[in-house]
Design an enzyme around this catalytic site. Sequence first.
Site, PDB file in Angstrom:
ATOM      1  N   CYS A 397     -66.624  21.270 -39.974  1.00 39.66           N
ATOM      2  CA  CYS A 397     -67.870  20.647 -39.540  1.00 39.66           C
ATOM      3  C   CYS A 397     -68.532  21.381 -38.383  1.00 39.66           C
ATOM      4  O   CYS A 397     -69.769  21.440 -38.322  1.00 39.66           O
ATOM      5  CB  CYS A 397     -67.651  19.181 -39.210  1.00 39.66           C
ATOM      6  SG  CYS A 397     -66.310  18.917 -38.052  1.00 39.66           S
ATOM      7  N   HIS A 441     -65.512  14.993 -35.426  1.00 39.35           N
ATOM      8  CA  HIS A 441     -66.574  15.515 -36.280  1.00 39.35           C
ATOM      9  C   HIS A 441     -67.656  16.118 -35.391  1.00 39.35           C
ATOM     10  O   HIS A 441     -67.701  15.867 -34.184  1.00 39.35           O
ATOM     11  CB  HIS A 441     -67.133  14.364 -37.125  1.00 39.35           C
ATOM     12  CG  HIS A 441     -68.005  14.800 -38.246  1.00 39.35           C
ATOM     13  ND1 HIS A 441     -67.637  15.773 -39.150  1.00 39.35           N
ATOM     14  CD2 HIS A 441     -69.250  14.395 -38.628  1.00 39.35           C
ATOM     15  CE1 HIS A 441     -68.606  15.950 -40.033  1.00 39.35           C
ATOM     16  NE2 HIS A 441     -69.612  15.118 -39.727  1.00 39.35           N
ATOM     17  N   ASP A 457     -76.507  15.293 -40.792  1.00 37.97           N
ATOM     18  CA  ASP A 457     -75.137  15.790 -40.865  1.00 37.97           C
ATOM     19  C   ASP A 457     -75.062  16.878 -41.919  1.00 37.97           C
ATOM     20  O   ASP A 457     -74.988  16.602 -43.114  1.00 37.97           O
ATOM     21  CB  ASP A 457     -74.179  14.647 -41.194  1.00 37.97           C
ATOM     22  CG  ASP A 457     -72.728  15.104 -41.084  1.00 37.97           C
ATOM     23  OD1 ASP A 457     -72.499  16.332 -40.934  1.00 37.97           O
ATOM     24  OD2 ASP A 457     -71.825  14.249 -41.136  1.00 37.97           O
TER      25      ASP A 457
END
Lengths: 639, 320
Positions: A397, A441, A457
Amino acid sequence: MKTEQRNALLLTGAVALALAPHLAAQPLWLMALLAALLALRAVQSLTETRALPRWLLLALTVVLIVLVFQAHRSLIGRDGGMALLASLVTLKLFEAQGKTRDSHIVVMLAYFCTGTAFLHSQSPAMFGLVMLDTVAITLAALQLERPQGAPLQQTRLAGRMLLEAVPLAILLFVLFPRLPGPLWHIPVERGARTGLSSDRMEPGQVSQLALDDSVAFRVEFDDQPPPRSVLYWRGPVFDYFDGRRWLPPQRFYVPPRIAPQGPSLRYHITLEPHQQRWLLALDMPTVLPESAQISGRLQVMSAAPVMLRQRYTLASSLTWRIDSDPGLALARQLPAAGNPRTRALAAQWQALPAEERVRAAVAYLRSNGFVYTLEPPLLRSAHSIDEFLFDTRQGFCEHFAGAFTFLMRAAGVPARVVTGYQGGEYNTAGRYLIVRQADAHAWTEVWLDGLGWQRIDPTAAAAPARIESGLARSIPQGDSLPWMLRGDDNWVRLLHLQLDVLVNDWNQWVIGFDARRQRDFLQRLGIGDFLSARYLGWLLGGVALILGGFAFVILRPRRLKLADPAARHYQRFCRKLARRGVVRMPQEGPLDFARRASNALPHLALQIDAITNEYLAIRYGGEQHRRESLRVQVTQFNP
Amino acid sequence: MNLLGQRWQTFIARRHPPASGSLALVHKRIYIVPTRRGLGLGLLLLISLVGAINYQLSLGFFFTFLLAGIAHSALLRTYAALLGLEIAARPAEAVFAGEAAQFPLALSEKKGRERTGITLLSPDGSATRCDVPQRGEARAAIAVAAPRRGRLTLPRSRIECRAPTGWFVAWSYLTLVSECLVYPRPEANPPPLPFGARSGGGGLQAGQGDDDFAGLREYHPGDAPSRIAWRQAARTDTLLAKTFQSPLASQVLLDWEMLAGLDTEARLSRLAAWILRAEAEGHRYALVIPGFSRPLDHGAAHRAACLAALALFPAEGSGA
């Protein structure tokens, strides 16, 4: 083994147990030195060697004090103070050899050391260890007063004394007024930071956490928990890119106002200590906990680093609008050069409106074969974002968030990197959400006129499953994961979740029983404040009841316990007769008594004779097999 | 301070009236306070509490209160060790002045509790420790210095207990009526025994000498076991003692008047020393002092009677 040897060994053992949790937190050399000294003392007590000479003890004391000061730069405070105390107790143990008075001092110090072990951890395991050690120290104290006491009997006494203390301890634990803050400032020790870092964000940092299944925090929602896909727990924000790493904000400004657009969601977070100031909050926080503030980058900051497990209550709105932000210029920053291919890609979208530019970038990540993996290839080039976007196309991520933010800034959209946690595991057994370090994250926030900061995201574009169902379902099968994070519901995992409920209850009700919880609890008892008559009633009444109860139990005479069951049955028979007014005199033999009883109660004469004969046959004739018959006859005897 | 001390003494005296025979330690009679070690524990509790407040340590609170509970548990046990204990005075054996009188006590346990570490303290600070078994009895003696002859009464003594932890001391006062006879201190190097001093004449006097067997007579308490004619006793069912004839030279008359020129206490001291020597050497002796006399005899009973007379002899200037 002689009694003195045994008692000396016991005291040494109790001290070793008390020091163990402290030594584990000390530098290795101090731990080894003190452990060696304790072992030496144990050997000494076994072999009855002579005491160490006084000058040697003094020299050792000086050496240890100097070493402790070298290590901690302080002789007070939690770590330095405990190191010093541990050293002194160990040396006192040598001095106390054969001296009752010094041994008593060691007992007191050992109690103190074992109690302060809770500074290191308040886990159930530590609690068990401390309780065990408390019994051991109490036993050592009992042996000092009565050296020749039978060990088993004395151990039972020590255990009983501890059990008798529990009701009082629980009562005072609940009722003793808790203060909302410390009495004076505690010097903050720089403990190891855990979890996310707020120093910088670079490739590889978050993926390190992906293998860590320790709990970061737990959340209880007042109402139904929202779906997993919106559970973005906001942590450190980064808005400065130096060409390789994302760095935290350097300039501070007044936080922009968040206008909630949906219903407010109230929840309680129990945060494990991470030694940092930032707190976690669901995007976007609208109601903050007491003594916390929101920063210019909409991060919730605590007044002091979180050194102990902390529970706080927040409210968030899942949709929001922000009208203006004075720090917008900072969210456009880019290094003067570097990553030319990425800049070229962004330049293609210059003509589009801001929303379209964002959409184009997401589409780019979705359609170019990007792979979400825990084990991405290393980025070696100076143009790391170029390398990721155009060559390797494999990342975790932080690769996606960093690259996307760069892309947005290059395309002229203000953007920044937000790190935190995403998702969590709902523990249905305890109705709360567990968020682990592995749920760490990173994502991107972009500024859209009219909407303000909105979350994008980019990982979701490449690996939608990461957001929908968690890490385990979104990475390739070959990548290794700790078993708690794997998706399959095996029984070990279910057991582990049940266990976590216990741990959580322990954290909430035992460790987390602070001023606020106490206030809530006392209100349930109808106690408004600590000066009310009702509070005093509960406190004094409870204390009197417990202390008085034990006084009654311990001070009352004990009934004679007869070892011989036959005699017990016979005594029961005598008690039954005594209720009818025929009381056996102390010196009266069974036959005389039977005669007198038969005269007084002629209609029972046969039964009385039978029972007496039965008893005498067992007692003096050794006919043990008639015991059952005696029991039955006595039971059926109802004068 | 002194006034306070006196008040305390009168207070204690009023609360603990003399008891003849035996007394039971009821709750009104037992006092309990923390010892120095107990105060140390109190300080420890205080520090732990402040630490728990300051570090916001929930389990620190629990631990502190748990220790307080353990201390309470110890307190009850210390108190229970004395509560209900019954103490009876047993007859004390006579001693000589300058020795320590031993007042034997019987401590009996009827409540079904084992009581350990019971300490008896006399006012001059000597201590005896004993354990009393469950529903049993223990013997212990309080030692009291006996500097002067006469009757020594058991002074008010302390019975205390610090078991099981030594954090508390529970105590009570023993005000049992008990007496011990204190014989005069025997003179260290008395002159030789005055053999046959006043009865005059020679020859043999039939009676209870030592040397030649003279016959049997009925047993009197106080006769030495070696004098008992066991064989005859077995046959006749009565105890008989052998009598011997002894030369007059082994008869000693201890007469007050012989010691004119010495003061009363010196005379008593010498007489005591002579009695001991005559007894040890196996002579028969008679004692004559103002108001008391005892014919020629010997043996434990005779010795005790003579020494008691010396012990209770009125002191000079007492007018008796």
